[in-house]
Design a protein around this motif. Structure first.
Motif, short mmCIF file in Angstrom:
data_model
loop_
_atom_site.label_atom_id
_atom_site.label_comp_id
_atom_site.label_asym_id
_atom_site.label_seq_id
_atom_site.Cartn_x
_atom_site.Cartn_y
_atom_site.Cartn_z
N HIS A 117 86.94 -4.64 24.00
CA HIS A 117 86.35 -5.71 24.80
C HIS A 117 85.85 -5.20 26.14
CE1 HIS A 117 86.84 -9.71 27.15
NE2 HIS A 117 85.60 -9.50 26.82
N VAL A 118 86.63 -4.31 26.76
CA VAL A 118 86.18 -3.69 28.02
C VAL A 118 84.85 -2.95 27.78
CG1 VAL A 118 86.68 -1.91 29.75
CG2 VAL A 118 88.49 -3.48 29.02
N THR A 142 92.58 4.53 34.12
CA THR A 142 91.47 5.25 33.51
C THR A 142 90.30 5.36 34.49
OG1 THR A 142 92.11 4.45 31.34
CG2 THR A 142 89.88 5.28 31.54
N ALA A 156 87.70 -5.95 33.62
CA ALA A 156 86.76 -4.84 33.43
C ALA A 156 86.23 -4.42 34.80
CB ALA A 156 85.65 -5.26 32.46
N SER A 157 85.14 -3.66 34.81
CA SER A 157 84.75 -3.00 36.07
C SER A 157 84.29 -3.97 37.16
CB SER A 157 83.67 -1.95 35.81
OG SER A 157 82.45 -2.56 35.45
N PHE A 179 92.97 -9.79 31.29
CA PHE A 179 91.86 -8.88 30.99
C PHE A 179 91.11 -8.59 32.28
CE2 PHE A 179 87.32 -8.22 30.31
CZ PHE A 179 87.31 -7.23 29.34
N ARG A 205 82.55 5.24 33.31
CA ARG A 205 83.76 6.03 33.15
C ARG A 205 84.70 5.39 32.12
NH1 ARG A 205 86.35 9.52 36.86
NH2 ARG A 205 85.04 8.79 38.53
N LEU A 206 84.85 4.06 32.22
CA LEU A 206 85.72 3.35 31.28
C LEU A 206 85.20 3.48 29.85
CD1 LEU A 206 86.48 0.08 33.28
CD2 LEU A 206 88.13 1.86 32.65
N GLU A 263 81.93 -5.35 27.06
CA GLU A 263 81.45 -6.05 28.26
C GLU A 263 80.67 -5.10 29.17
OE1 GLU A 263 83.73 -9.27 29.85
OE2 GLU A 263 83.56 -8.42 31.86
N GLU A 264 81.20 -3.88 29.36
CA GLU A 264 80.50 -2.92 30.23
C GLU A 264 79.12 -2.57 29.66
OE1 GLU A 264 81.68 -2.32 33.04
OE2 GLU A 264 83.83 -2.68 32.84
N LYS A 305 90.66 -2.69 24.56
CA LYS A 305 89.79 -1.57 24.94
C LYS A 305 88.35 -1.83 24.51
CE LYS A 305 92.53 2.60 25.15
NZ LYS A 305 93.62 3.05 24.35
N LEU A 348 81.96 3.06 37.66
CA LEU A 348 83.28 2.67 37.12
C LEU A 348 83.18 2.29 35.65
CD1 LEU A 348 85.04 0.35 39.73
CD2 LEU A 348 85.70 2.65 39.02
N GLY A 349 82.18 1.46 35.33
CA GLY A 349 82.02 0.97 33.97
C GLY A 349 81.75 2.09 32.99
N LEU A 404 76.48 -13.95 28.59
CA LEU A 404 77.52 -12.94 28.37
C LEU A 404 78.88 -13.57 28.09
CD1 LEU A 404 76.54 -10.20 30.99
CD2 LEU A 404 75.72 -10.54 28.67
N ILE A 458 83.26 -11.20 33.24
CA ILE A 458 82.09 -11.38 34.11
C ILE A 458 82.21 -12.67 34.91
CG2 ILE A 458 79.59 -11.72 34.12
CD1 ILE A 458 79.72 -9.92 31.45
N MET A 469 76.71 -5.65 29.72
CA MET A 469 76.38 -5.97 31.11
C MET A 469 75.38 -4.95 31.66
SD MET A 469 79.13 -6.74 34.02
CE MET A 469 79.63 -5.04 34.17
#
Lengths: 114, 146
Positions: free
Chosen positions: B45-46, A90, A54-55, A52, B115-116, B49-50, B43, B112-113, B20, A23, B53
């Motif tokens: 962690h992604v 993905t 993320a989105s 790392f 989907r992940l 976070e998503e 994975k 996007l988030g 966060l 973030i 958030m």
């Protein structure tokens, strides 16, 4: 700053992103990526140093990429680490912005025809 | 330790975005204590976070400081993250997924988030319990042999 912008020959720009694009990292790259999107047309985004993502980080890259392509420019991703590549594939972003493993090939892919 | 007000596998943060940044240090330490393999940790962690958030940005009013609780449960071959908030009822499991864009110019950023999260988890479940949203995210893995 987890982002560096290098202007190469033939109007090609290499953007090197590194570290953790979580973030906080995404907030750091947002503005520079928006500047790249608004001012460059042939861009290689080097992700090899990203540990790392993320989105939010992807969002920043996609927005910048949209801006580049709307001007008829080209953008590719270079050499993400496996975990980051998995996030990119993905989410389907690799179908929109291609991934190259090799820097010379990535540069050639965005270099405008002479 | 489950059930205690606080413990090594429970993190309580507020929905302020600055909070966060506490997610990863907590999760990295807890994951190491449970010897979770590094590919799984990335994975998770992604997904963590998503999910958090999403709560911080959508369940609560912007700039508010409401509580979000995250728990990690791990046993051999299975790990589970539970994210709790007391915002309005929202079931991300039932939310529709946007189709993939045909071209970059058509690409929409939202989704996007989600989907992940869906692709990285083995199983996701949602429950509304006593005014709390409870999102349970499960992961399967091959334990690393010593």
């Amino acid at each position: 700053m987890p982002i560096k912008i290098e202007d190469l020959a033939d109007g090609v720009t290499k953007v090197v992103i590194s570290g953790r694009i979580d973030i906080a990292g995404a907030a750091d790259i947002d503005m520079p990526m928006s500047i790249v999107g608004g001012s460059r047309r042939n861009v290689v985004i080097d992700l090899s140093g990203v540990e790392f993502m993320a989105s939010l980080g992807l969002r920043s890259i996609v927005l910048s990429g949209k801006s580049i392509m709307s001007k008829g420019g080209k953008v590719v991703l270079l050499a993400p680490q496996p975990a980051v590549e998995e996030v990119i594939t993905t989410s389907g972003i690799d179908e929109l912005i291609p991934i190259y493993k090799d820097e010379a090939a990535a540069i050639a892919a965005v270099t405008p025809a002479a | 330790m489950t059930g205690l007000a606080s413990g090594p596998d429970i993190l309580r943060i507020t929905s302020a975005l600055s909070e966060l940044s506490r997610l990863y240090p907590w999760f990295a330490e807890a994951a190491a204590r449970h010897s979770l393999p590094s590919a799984l940790v990335q994975k998770m962690h992604v997904v963590l976070e998503e999910s958090v958030m999403n709560v911080a940005m959508h369940a609560y009013a912007p700039g508010s400081q409401e509580e979000i609780t995250i728990r990690l449960h791990a046993q051999t071959g299975m790990a589970e993250l539970v994210v709790e908030d007391h915002g309005p009822a929202f079931d991300p499991v039932a939310a529709p997924e946007k189709p993939r864009a045909e071209s970059l110019l058509d690409a929409e950023i939202g989704g996007l988030g989600l989907r992940l999260v869906r692709r990285f988890c083995k199983d996701i479940s949602y429950a509304r319990v006593d005014g709390t949203n409870q999102l349970t995210l499960r992961f399967a893995y091959e334990p690393e042999t010593a």
